[in-house]
Design a protein around this motif. Structure first.
Motif, PDB file in Angstrom:
ATOM      1  N   PHE A  55     -78.956  -3.475 -30.645  1.00  0.00           N
ATOM      2  CA  PHE A  55     -77.603  -4.111 -30.874  1.00  0.00           C
ATOM      3  C   PHE A  55     -77.739  -5.518 -30.899  1.00  0.00           C
ATOM      4  O   PHE A  55     -77.269  -6.276 -32.047  1.00  0.00           O
ATOM      5  CB  PHE A  55     -76.614  -3.665 -29.795  1.00  0.00           C
ATOM      6  N   TYR A  56     -78.496  -6.167 -29.994  1.00  0.00           N
ATOM      7  CA  TYR A  56     -78.722  -7.614 -29.883  1.00  0.00           C
ATOM      8  C   TYR A  56     -79.779  -7.887 -30.980  1.00  0.00           C
ATOM      9  O   TYR A  56     -79.263  -8.950 -31.744  1.00  0.00           O
ATOM     10  CB  TYR A  56     -79.484  -7.871 -28.541  1.00  0.00           C
ATOM     11  N   PHE A  64     -76.292 -14.468 -35.556  1.00  0.00           N
ATOM     12  CA  PHE A  64     -75.683 -14.704 -34.488  1.00  0.00           C
ATOM     13  C   PHE A  64     -76.600 -15.006 -33.110  1.00  0.00           C
ATOM     14  O   PHE A  64     -77.529 -14.257 -33.281  1.00  0.00           O
ATOM     15  CB  PHE A  64     -74.634 -13.615 -34.338  1.00  0.00           C
ATOM     16  N   PRO A  65     -76.016 -15.810 -32.349  1.00  0.00           N
ATOM     17  CA  PRO A  65     -74.885 -16.528 -32.132  1.00  0.00           C
ATOM     18  C   PRO A  65     -74.982 -17.661 -32.751  1.00  0.00           C
ATOM     19  O   PRO A  65     -76.040 -18.248 -33.118  1.00  0.00           O
ATOM     20  CB  PRO A  65     -74.624 -16.680 -30.702  1.00  0.00           C
ATOM     21  N   LYS A  73     -71.921 -17.882 -28.181  1.00  0.00           N
ATOM     22  CA  LYS A  73     -73.010 -17.934 -27.198  1.00  0.00           C
ATOM     23  C   LYS A  73     -73.522 -16.538 -26.916  1.00  0.00           C
ATOM     24  O   LYS A  73     -72.914 -15.461 -27.604  1.00  0.00           O
ATOM     25  CB  LYS A  73     -72.338 -18.213 -25.991  1.00  0.00           C
ATOM     26  N   PRO A  74     -74.605 -16.267 -26.279  1.00  0.00           N
ATOM     27  CA  PRO A  74     -75.296 -14.978 -26.207  1.00  0.00           C
ATOM     28  C   PRO A  74     -74.356 -14.195 -25.426  1.00  0.00           C
ATOM     29  O   PRO A  74     -74.325 -12.941 -25.596  1.00  0.00           O
ATOM     30  CB  PRO A  74     -76.593 -15.275 -25.457  1.00  0.00           C
ATOM     31  N   SER A  75     -73.735 -14.666 -24.544  1.00  0.00           N
ATOM     32  CA  SER A  75     -72.780 -13.860 -23.755  1.00  0.00           C
ATOM     33  C   SER A  75     -71.805 -13.223 -24.329  1.00  0.00           C
ATOM     34  O   SER A  75     -71.043 -12.075 -24.280  1.00  0.00           O
ATOM     35  CB  SER A  75     -72.123 -14.680 -22.496  1.00  0.00           C
ATOM     36  N   ASP A  76     -71.316 -14.017 -25.651  1.00  0.00           N
ATOM     37  CA  ASP A  76     -70.147 -13.486 -26.571  1.00  0.00           C
ATOM     38  C   ASP A  76     -70.758 -12.096 -27.162  1.00  0.00           C
ATOM     39  O   ASP A  76     -69.989 -11.064 -27.102  1.00  0.00           O
ATOM     40  CB  ASP A  76     -69.855 -14.268 -27.539  1.00  0.00           C
ATOM     41  N   SER A 169     -65.350  -8.078 -15.205  1.00  0.00           N
ATOM     42  CA  SER A 169     -66.472  -9.145 -15.227  1.00  0.00           C
ATOM     43  C   SER A 169     -65.488 -10.440 -14.500  1.00  0.00           C
ATOM     44  O   SER A 169     -66.214 -11.236 -13.754  1.00  0.00           O
ATOM     45  CB  SER A 169     -66.899  -9.551 -16.240  1.00  0.00           C
ATOM     46  N   SER A 170     -64.235 -10.680 -14.855  1.00  0.00           N
ATOM     47  CA  SER A 170     -63.549 -11.876 -14.404  1.00  0.00           C
ATOM     48  C   SER A 170     -63.356 -11.464 -12.753  1.00  0.00           C
ATOM     49  O   SER A 170     -63.325 -12.316 -11.965  1.00  0.00           O
ATOM     50  CB  SER A 170     -62.058 -11.476 -15.220  1.00  0.00           C
TER      51      SER A 170
END
Length: 313
Positions: A55-56, A64-65, A73-76, A169-170
């Motif tokens: 996927f990455y 991307f990113p 960002k990679p986190s996105d 995550s939040s």
């Protein structure tokens, strides 16, 4: 579209990838012999890791990113991956491969259409290819990238704000930020239950409980595991924020009371010091006045003595 996923050099690997643990267990119970092909549990783990890796890899090849896209960002990309690689979407791809008619689940025929079973089966097929293709990552890329593209098509149906917000995550981020300050030690329990009143194909549901401390817990039930879990964490996050607000208000009130007491102490101390200083000044003044009078008296007496002496001369 994905038929190449069922093309194996070693057909035994394919049979194992299609054999659920339940099938192996029932076979042993009936025959007393081990099922020669084993089960697909380890392949499923391998497949999950391969899907995440490619996927990455796919997103990197697409550029991307980058700051000009919504994936800055990679986190996105990681958040999108977490959103898309789930039982629901993978089971839909498994259905396109007709895996519901190929997977072996013993006598539990109703499980053939279970999203978790189908998702695990697809991941197992992918994991088995790693061994069938003799660890050739380039060949695996050609097999797995079409699956990633299909998942991303699903992603286009999800709004940016929706997939970027992850209550779990939040919650963990908020908890880590105030670690040790809120008295929270979360414990998550997930139970899969059956109920004839539940109107789905398996008459089953998930009961998810999040215990935050000894006095408070959140419990929800739902057919979809991920959505139910996220709802639990969403409510827990709201609870933590309210708890933090109350804690801050108590701290402000305590600080205000402390400041008032400090001001009172300082005021009393200042009054006491002023009184002491004033009293000392008065005493000093009186003493000084007394000394001056004494000095004046002595001087007058001396003058009088001189005058008297002159008068008698």
């Amino acid at each position: 579209m994905f038929n190449q996923l069922l093309e194996f050099r070693n057909q035994k690997l394919l049979v194992q990838a299609l054999s659920n643990k339940i099938h192996e267990t029932e076979y042993f119970q009936k025959t007393g012999k081990l099922y020669q092909y084993g089960n697909n549990e380890e392949f499923s783990i391998d497949g999950q890791q391969l899907i995440e890796f490619y996927f990455y890899d796919y997103m990197l090849l697409q550029g991307f990113p980058n700051q000009q896209s919504q994936f800055k960002k990679p986190s996105d990309i990681i958040q999108l991956r977490q959103r898309l690689i789930n039982d629901k979407y993978l089971s839909e791809i498994a259905t396109l491969l007709n895996l519901q008619n190929l997977v072996s689940v013993g006598n539990q025929k109703s499980l053939k259409n279970n999203p978790k079973v189908l998702s695990d089966c697809l991941k197992s097929v992918i994991g088995a290819h790693y061994y069938d293709k003799q660890n050739d990552l380039e060949v695996l890329r050609d097999l797995i990238h079409p699956i990633i593209a299909q998942l991303l098509n699903k992603g286009q149906e999800i709004g940016l704000k929706k997939w970027k917000y992850n209550p779990k995550s939040s919650f963990l981020e908020f908890l880590n930020q105030y670690k040790g300050q809120l008295g929270i030690n979360p414990k998550l329990t997930i139970e899969w239950k059956k109920d004839d009143t539940i109107l789905n194909q398996n008459n089953s549901y998930y009961q998810i409980t999040l215990e935050l401390n000894s006095n408070f817990q959140i419990q929800k039930i739902g057919i979809n595991k991920r959505e139910t879990e996220q709802n639990v964490y969403q409510e827990a996050l709201v609870y933590l924020r309210k708890l933090n607000i109350k804690k801050n208000e108590r701290q402000k009130t305590f600080q205000k009371q402390t400041d008032i007491k400090q001001i009172q102490v300082e005021s009393e101390l200042s009054t006491s010091l002023n009184s002491t200083i004033n009293n000392q000044n008065l005493s000093l003044y009186s003493f000084t006045e007394y000394n001056d009078d004494k000095q004046n008296l002595d001087f007058d007496q001396q003058i009088n003595l001189i005058l008297e002496k002159l008068a008698f001369e």
